[in-house]
Design an enzyme around this catalytic site. Sequence first.
Site, PDB file in Angstrom:
ATOM      1  N   SER A 151      41.532  54.458  34.716  1.00 51.39           N
ATOM      2  CA  SER A 151      40.378  54.910  35.500  1.00 51.39           C
ATOM      3  C   SER A 151      40.117  53.919  36.622  1.00 51.39           C
ATOM      4  CB  SER A 151      39.124  55.032  34.610  1.00 51.39           C
ATOM      5  OG  SER A 151      38.710  53.748  34.154  1.00 51.39           O
TER       6      SER A 151
ATOM      7  N   SER B 135      37.051  39.206  41.309  1.00 57.30           N
ATOM      8  CA  SER B 135      35.742  39.752  41.671  1.00 57.30           C
ATOM      9  C   SER B 135      35.029  38.799  42.600  1.00 57.30           C
ATOM     10  CB  SER B 135      34.895  39.960  40.410  1.00 57.30           C
ATOM     11  OG  SER B 135      33.533  40.198  40.745  1.00 57.30           O
TER      12      SER B 135
ATOM     13  N   TYR C 201      31.693  37.146  32.995  1.00 62.29           N
ATOM     14  CA  TYR C 201      32.658  37.862  33.830  1.00 62.29           C
ATOM     15  C   TYR C 201      33.043  37.016  35.047  1.00 62.29           C
ATOM     16  CZ  TYR C 201      34.571  41.835  36.515  1.00 62.29           C
ATOM     17  OH  TYR C 201      35.382  42.685  37.236  1.00 62.29           O
TER      18      TYR C 201
ATOM     19  N   LYS D 184      36.660  35.191  36.170  1.00 59.30           N
ATOM     20  CA  LYS D 184      37.271  35.493  37.459  1.00 59.30           C
ATOM     21  C   LYS D 184      37.436  34.219  38.299  1.00 59.30           C
ATOM     22  CE  LYS D 184      37.645  39.941  36.870  1.00 59.30           C
ATOM     23  NZ  LYS D 184      38.952  40.623  36.826  1.00 59.30           N
TER      24      LYS D 184
ATOM     25  N   THR E 251      32.948  52.468  40.500  1.00 59.95           N
ATOM     26  CA  THR E 251      33.916  52.742  39.443  1.00 59.95           C
ATOM     27  C   THR E 251      33.193  52.980  38.124  1.00 59.95           C
ATOM     28  OG1 THR E 251      34.143  50.419  38.796  1.00 59.95           O
ATOM     29  CG2 THR E 251      35.576  51.223  40.585  1.00 59.95           C
TER      30      THR E 251
END
Length: 320
Positions: A55, A172, A198, A202, A230
Site C-alpha cells: 500500500s 522521513s 519513529y 529514521k 498514505t
Amino acid sequence: MRAASALVDTALDRSVVLGFTRLGLGVRSHLPGWPADPAPQALLGRHVAVTGASSGLGAATALGLARLGAQLHLVVRNPEKARPVVARIVTEVPTAVVEVHRCDVGDLDDVRRFAASFESPLDVLVHNAGVMPPSRTESQQGHELAMAVHVLGPVLMSELLRPRERVVLVTSGGMYAQRLRADDPEYLTGRYSPTTAYARSKRAQVELLSILDRRWEASVWATHPGWADTPGVADSLPGFRRLTRPLLRDAEGGADTTVWLSAVDPAPPGGSLWHDRRRRPPHFSPTTRSRPGDVARMWRWVCEQIGIEETSPDKGGAER
C-alpha cells in the site's frame, strides 16, 4: 536562472510546510534545472525488491519501477494485501513480471529465512516498510519495533542479499527534529512517544548512510518523501492528516525521488539524503548533530544485534 532556482529550492526546503507538501514538488518540477526523468525502460532486465509494497508509498514505488521495466519483487508481511497492487501493476504494465514474497522486516529470523530463499540476483533494494505503533512494542527478538523495522531489519536484509547496484532507504522528514540516540537505541528511558520513536529510527538510518555506502558494493541513499497522504499517515497521524490533507502529496508524488534514484543514470554519489531529486542536508539545526563517537557507537550496536562484523571496509572488500 539556475542560481535563482537553487535559491527557491532551498527556501522551500527550509520552510518545511511549503517544501514537504505537494506545493514543493509542484514548484520544483517546473524550475529550470529540474533533473530529467530516467530513460524509458531504464530498469529493463534488472531485479528490484521493494519492502512494504502492499500500500501507500511502497505500492506507488513498485508501480513506478514497473513502468521503467523492472522485474519486481514485492516484499510484504501479508501477501493477500499485495494482490490489488499486483493487479494494478499488470493492468497498467502488461509486460511486468511481479513476484510477491512474505517477510516481516522487523523479525530478524524471518529476514534471514527470506534472504536464504531469495534466488534471483538482486540489483536494487528499496527499504520502504514502516511502522509507528501507538505504544512501545517489541519485535520477535525483543527490539523496539520502529528501530527493528527501520534499521535492524533493513541492514540485515541488505547485508544478506547484497544488491549489486543500489539500496534506497525511505526515511522521513521527521528525523530533522531528532538527534541520534546511540545512548538509548531501544527507547528504554523517558516517556515513550510513537512519533519520537519513529523519528529517532529514521535519524539512525540517515546517520549510518556513509558507513553503509562504504560497506556494500551498491550505492546507498536515503530519501524522504515529504508529507504524503498514505494509509500509514491516516492510521498513525489522523489529526495531522485532517489539518494538512489539502496540502498532502499523493503517494506517487511521495515516491518520485525513490523511483528516480533507483533508475537514474549515471547514479549520483551514495551516502547521502535526497528529497525532490536533490541532495539535502541531514540537519536543519545544530542541536540534532551527532555527538563525537555516537555514529560509531550506533553502528556497533546494530552489528551486535544482527550478528555481523563491525568492520566497514571500502566497497568491494566487504565480508560476505
